[in-house]
Design a protein around this motif. Structure first.
Motif, PDB file in Angstrom:
ATOM      1  N   ASP A 152      95.485  -3.737 -74.833  1.00 56.29           N
ATOM      2  CA  ASP A 152      94.566  -3.498 -73.721  1.00 56.29           C
ATOM      3  C   ASP A 152      93.576  -2.427 -74.170  1.00 56.29           C
ATOM      4  O   ASP A 152      93.913  -1.252 -74.264  1.00 56.29           O
ATOM      5  CB  ASP A 152      95.368  -3.037 -72.506  1.00 56.29           C
ATOM      6  CG  ASP A 152      94.497  -2.675 -71.312  1.00 56.29           C
ATOM      7  OD1 ASP A 152      93.258  -2.739 -71.433  1.00 56.29           O
ATOM      8  OD2 ASP A 152      95.076  -2.314 -70.274  1.00 56.29           O
ATOM      9  N   ALA A 155      87.994  -0.799 -70.428  1.00 52.61           N
ATOM     10  CA  ALA A 155      86.741  -1.406 -69.988  1.00 52.61           C
ATOM     11  C   ALA A 155      85.639  -1.325 -71.038  1.00 52.61           C
ATOM     12  O   ALA A 155      84.779  -2.204 -71.103  1.00 52.61           O
ATOM     13  CB  ALA A 155      86.276  -0.741 -68.688  1.00 52.61           C
ATOM     14  N   THR A 189      89.748  -4.799 -70.190  1.00 54.69           N
ATOM     15  CA  THR A 189      90.229  -4.796 -68.807  1.00 54.69           C
ATOM     16  C   THR A 189      89.448  -3.745 -68.032  1.00 54.69           C
ATOM     17  O   THR A 189      88.733  -2.932 -68.616  1.00 54.69           O
ATOM     18  CB  THR A 189      91.733  -4.452 -68.738  1.00 54.69           C
ATOM     19  OG1 THR A 189      91.928  -3.117 -69.242  1.00 54.69           O
ATOM     20  CG2 THR A 189      92.559  -5.423 -69.563  1.00 54.69           C
ATOM     21  N   ASN A 190      89.620  -3.740 -66.706  1.00 64.96           N
ATOM     22  CA  ASN A 190      88.889  -2.762 -65.890  1.00 64.96           C
ATOM     23  C   ASN A 190      89.687  -1.466 -65.763  1.00 64.96           C
ATOM     24  O   ASN A 190      90.006  -0.995 -64.679  1.00 64.96           O
ATOM     25  CB  ASN A 190      88.561  -3.344 -64.508  1.00 64.96           C
ATOM     26  CG  ASN A 190      89.813  -3.688 -63.713  1.00 64.96           C
ATOM     27  OD1 ASN A 190      90.867  -3.948 -64.282  1.00 64.96           O
ATOM     28  ND2 ASN A 190      89.709  -3.664 -62.402  1.00 64.96           N
ATOM     29  N   THR A 191      90.002  -0.880 -66.911  1.00 65.15           N
ATOM     30  CA  THR A 191      90.772   0.358 -66.953  1.00 65.15           C
ATOM     31  C   THR A 191      90.106   1.344 -67.903  1.00 65.15           C
ATOM     32  O   THR A 191      89.148   1.010 -68.603  1.00 65.15           O
ATOM     33  CB  THR A 191      92.213   0.082 -67.431  1.00 65.15           C
ATOM     34  OG1 THR A 191      92.152  -0.493 -68.742  1.00 65.15           O
ATOM     35  CG2 THR A 191      92.944  -0.879 -66.490  1.00 65.15           C
ATOM     36  N   THR A 192      90.649   2.548 -67.946  1.00 64.87           N
ATOM     37  CA  THR A 192      90.149   3.568 -68.866  1.00 64.87           C
ATOM     38  C   THR A 192      90.249   3.074 -70.318  1.00 64.87           C
ATOM     39  O   THR A 192      91.256   2.472 -70.689  1.00 64.87           O
ATOM     40  CB  THR A 192      90.973   4.863 -68.699  1.00 64.87           C
ATOM     41  OG1 THR A 192      90.820   5.334 -67.367  1.00 64.87           O
ATOM     42  CG2 THR A 192      90.534   5.932 -69.683  1.00 64.87           C
ATOM     43  N   TYR A 508      98.202   1.826 -62.580  1.00 61.94           N
ATOM     44  CA  TYR A 508      97.125   1.372 -61.695  1.00 61.94           C
ATOM     45  C   TYR A 508      97.745   0.475 -60.623  1.00 61.94           C
ATOM     46  O   TYR A 508      98.766  -0.188 -60.875  1.00 61.94           O
ATOM     47  CB  TYR A 508      96.079   0.563 -62.465  1.00 61.94           C
ATOM     48  CG  TYR A 508      95.285   1.356 -63.465  1.00 61.94           C
ATOM     49  CD1 TYR A 508      94.112   1.997 -63.096  1.00 61.94           C
ATOM     50  CD2 TYR A 508      95.696   1.471 -64.790  1.00 61.94           C
ATOM     51  CE1 TYR A 508      93.363   2.720 -64.012  1.00 61.94           C
ATOM     52  CE2 TYR A 508      94.956   2.193 -65.716  1.00 61.94           C
ATOM     53  CZ  TYR A 508      93.792   2.817 -65.321  1.00 61.94           C
ATOM     54  OH  TYR A 508      93.063   3.541 -66.232  1.00 61.94           O
ATOM     55  N   GLU A 511      94.543  -3.408 -57.544  1.00 57.16           N
ATOM     56  CA  GLU A 511      93.087  -3.438 -57.504  1.00 57.16           C
ATOM     57  C   GLU A 511      92.452  -2.539 -58.569  1.00 57.16           C
ATOM     58  O   GLU A 511      91.229  -2.369 -58.591  1.00 57.16           O
ATOM     59  CB  GLU A 511      92.593  -3.030 -56.116  1.00 57.16           C
ATOM     60  CG  GLU A 511      93.015  -4.007 -55.023  1.00 57.16           C
ATOM     61  CD  GLU A 511      92.544  -3.574 -53.653  1.00 57.16           C
ATOM     62  OE1 GLU A 511      92.249  -2.365 -53.489  1.00 57.16           O
ATOM     63  OE2 GLU A 511      92.477  -4.417 -52.758  1.00 57.16           O
ATOM     64  N   GLY A 512      93.273  -1.949 -59.414  1.00 54.56           N
ATOM     65  CA  GLY A 512      92.749  -1.128 -60.497  1.00 54.56           C
ATOM     66  C   GLY A 512      92.544   0.332 -60.150  1.00 54.56           C
ATOM     67  O   GLY A 512      91.861   1.057 -60.878  1.00 54.56           O
ATOM     68  N   ASN A 513      93.115   0.788 -59.033  1.00 55.58           N
ATOM     69  CA  ASN A 513      92.998   2.197 -58.665  1.00 55.58           C
ATOM     70  C   ASN A 513      94.075   3.007 -59.385  1.00 55.58           C
ATOM     71  O   ASN A 513      95.257   2.647 -59.337  1.00 55.58           O
ATOM     72  CB  ASN A 513      93.170   2.375 -57.158  1.00 55.58           C
ATOM     73  CG  ASN A 513      92.100   1.642 -56.374  1.00 55.58           C
ATOM     74  OD1 ASN A 513      90.920   1.870 -56.584  1.00 55.58           O
ATOM     75  ND2 ASN A 513      92.521   0.751 -55.479  1.00 55.58           N
TER      76      ASN A 513
END
Length: 597
Positions: A152, A155, A189-192, A508, A511-513
């Protein structure tokens, strides 16, 4: 990025036993003592940038490229840096933006992140999903190993996007295996973003192969240590080329394993474990052993050093590495003092300022001593030879007859030490503007430290709590220049590896929070959660540099997490638990005991 298009069908044909598993190497946050802070200032077309970085020259190059400036117009200063662990390699977008903001507002702009900002915006580590399969004989011989890696990258892929290839490079570990296949793949991915984090791809490789060896040993009913001993690369096989294109320089993996099992009292622990199992005790004992090999200075970058003597006889050394508590100044001063005959308190080591340090690759990949240290050694030797020429003129002698007495830093003609000249006099009377040298060290290859770690845990089966009661580490980083500094690096590495095994995981929601953005909900260990470490030193000098030194900064992390994970799962074997992903939290362990793995 793929090594090979797909795994070979029928790869394990002929293997009597094949084990497989899908495992996860969880996402973690680096958590340096000092969060990122930076200042940017413009002055007459010149930019000065102060930052918390492991690579000041790389940051300079980033700024120059981004703002289309000449490198000479950019100065980067990195004062004392409170921890990096890979996440501070280079500068991130929010830091680089300061240069633009400072130009717009016409005054210096400061950025200092809070701890919560650091947790969600500084690069994270690990975050790999792995599918492994290992085959061999019922007598314990490993014949084939396959590893699929899904990394992973977060982003905005940076260095973390290529880390699965380092995992692939080291996938074979310390074992002599006839057939190995690896496919590393990175996804966004929509993460750090994932960055390098202490070990940078190598802990993930060790975690996978050590888990596979444990599963294989358990399947054939053979002791885990004996399977390892049977399959380790022999000490007379070096240099050893793996199936994943690594060439191990030197090693003695068998000796490391023997040392750690003897020190921990492996046979006695197994007897005690059997007694506890027979008694039905609610507290069960687990013993975990890991054997690892890692690569240091993997990029094989050169490093430069300058050494100058002033008219007071003081030496000033500049080196392109950038410490974050490793003790570079102490180690480099000691290396120079030993060769120049100048006391350490008369040697200044300058790092972290691109206006003073001409070039440098920075600190990462456990490279500093074996590159920066070797540059200092070469520079010291070159400076002695240069000074001999000046001393020969001063003493009216042939240069071949001049020697340096390193006990007092004075040059004299062989056999006549009473008539001598020191560094201060040579600097003052030199017929050039400078008594100094520029030295560069170009590595002949990467080095491969190794070791064996043993963990002893007690698992409370009523609560799921895993208590690490003992940890023994055997680490071999070649020649140790400063054993105290090396031990400090080992201790820090052990703490971070154990933390991943038992405590740390960045979460997370769906929803990716981010759910773990403070130390209230992201568990890092204190001294209270860790035992007193027992460390055993091995020294197998590498032939690839004059110091015989390999890296030590990441070894502790690479070997410790698999050992602790192995120990906890060893304690859970009577309950039918074959595998649990890290971290082995009480909730996860308790659930496996009472609900099945």
């Amino acid at each position: 990025y793929e090594l090979g298009d797909q795994l070979t069908e029928g790869f394990f044909v002929g293997c009597e036993v094949v084990v497989s598993a899908e495992i996860r190497n969880q996402r973690v946050a680096p958590c340096p003592l000092e969060a990122r802070t930076a200042v940017a200032e413009w002055d007459d077309g010149q930019v000065t940038f102060w930052g918390s970085s492991q690579t000041p020259h790389a940051v300079r190059d980033q700024i120059a490229h981004l703002y289309e400036m000449d490198e000479a117009s950019v100065r980067v200063v990195t004062p004392d840096v409170g921890g990096g662990f890979g996440a501070k390699i280079g500068a991130a977008a929010d830091e680089l933006l300061l240069v633009h903001l400072a130009r717009v507002v016409g005054s210096p702009v400061v950025f200092t992140e809070t701890r919560s900002e650091s947790m969600v915006a500084m690069g994270h580590g690990r975050a790999q999903w792995q599918r492994l399969a290992l085959g061999g004989t019922r007598e314990g011989r490993i014949e084939a190993y396959q590893l699929e890696i899904l990394g992973d990258a977060g982003a905005y892929p940076r260095l973390g996007a290529i880390l699965p290839t380092l995992t692939g490079l080291m996938a074979q570990g310390p074992y002599d295996i006839a057939s190995v296949e690896v496919i590393p793949l990175s996804i966004v991915t929509n993460t750090t973003p994932i960055s390098a984090y202490r070990g940078a791809g190598r802990p993930e490789a060790t975690a996978a192969i050590e888990r596979a060896v444990d599963l294989f040993a358990d399947e054939i009913g053979m002791d885990r240590v004996e399977v390892r001993r049977l399959n380790l690369v022999a000490s007379d096989a070096f240099p050893y080329s793996t199936k994943t294109d690594a060439t191990y320089d030197c090693g003695d993996y068998q000796r490391a394993l023997d040392l750690v099992t003897k020190a921990v009292g492996y046979d006695e622990l197994r007897a005690r474990q059997a007694d506890l199992r027979a008694s039905g005790s609610s507290v069960q004992l687990g013993v975990g052993i890991s054997v690892y090999v890692e690569v240091t200075a993997p990029l094989m970058d050169s490093e430069a050093a300058t050494i100058d003597i002033d008219i007071d006889g003081r030496a000033t050394i500049t080196v392109g590495t950038m410490p974050q508590g490793q003790g570079h100044q102490t180690a480099f001063a000691a290396l120079a003092a030993d060769r120049l005959g100048i006391s350490m308190d008369s040697i200044d080591v300058v790092v972290g300022d691109t206006a003073t340090v001409r070039s440098g690759e920075g600190t990462m990949g456990s490279r500093s001593l074996q590159t920066g240290g070797c540059a200092v050694v070469r520079g010291s030797d070159q400076l002695v030879e240069l000074a001999k020429q000046f001393a020969a003129d001063y003493l009216e002698a042939d240069v071949d007859d001049v020697v340096l007495d390193t006990s007092n830093g004075r040059f004299h003609v062989t056999g006549t030490p009473a008539v001598a000249v020191g560094w201060a006099e040579l600097a003052e009377n030199a017929d050039t503007d400078r008594l100094g040298v520029d030295a560069v060290f170009d590595p002949a290859g990467s080095t491969f430290p190794f070791g064996a770690h043993a963990a002893v845990v007690e698992v409370d089966t009523e609560t799921g709590a895993v208590d690490l009661v003992r940890f023994v580490a055997v680490d071999d980083a070649g020649t140790l220049v400063n054993p105290l500094l090396a031990e400090g690096q080992i201790h820090g590495g052990l703490a971070q590896g154990i933390a991943q095994a038992l405590f740390e995981e960045f979460h997370y929601d769906i929803e990716g929070n981010p759910q773990t953005s403070t130390f209230m909900d992201y568990a890092i260990p204190s001294a209270a959660e860790l035992p007193s470490f027992e460390t055993i030193v091995m020294e197998t000098p590498t032939p690839l540099n004059e110091l015989g030194a390999k890296g030590i900064g990441e070894s502790g992390t690479i070997g410790s997490a698999p050992a602790v994970q192995s120990a906890a799962l060893d304690a859970l074997r009577p309950y039918g638990v074959k595998h649990l992903d890290m971290p082995l939290t009480p909730e996860r362990v308790w659930g496996a005991i009472y609900n099945g793995s």
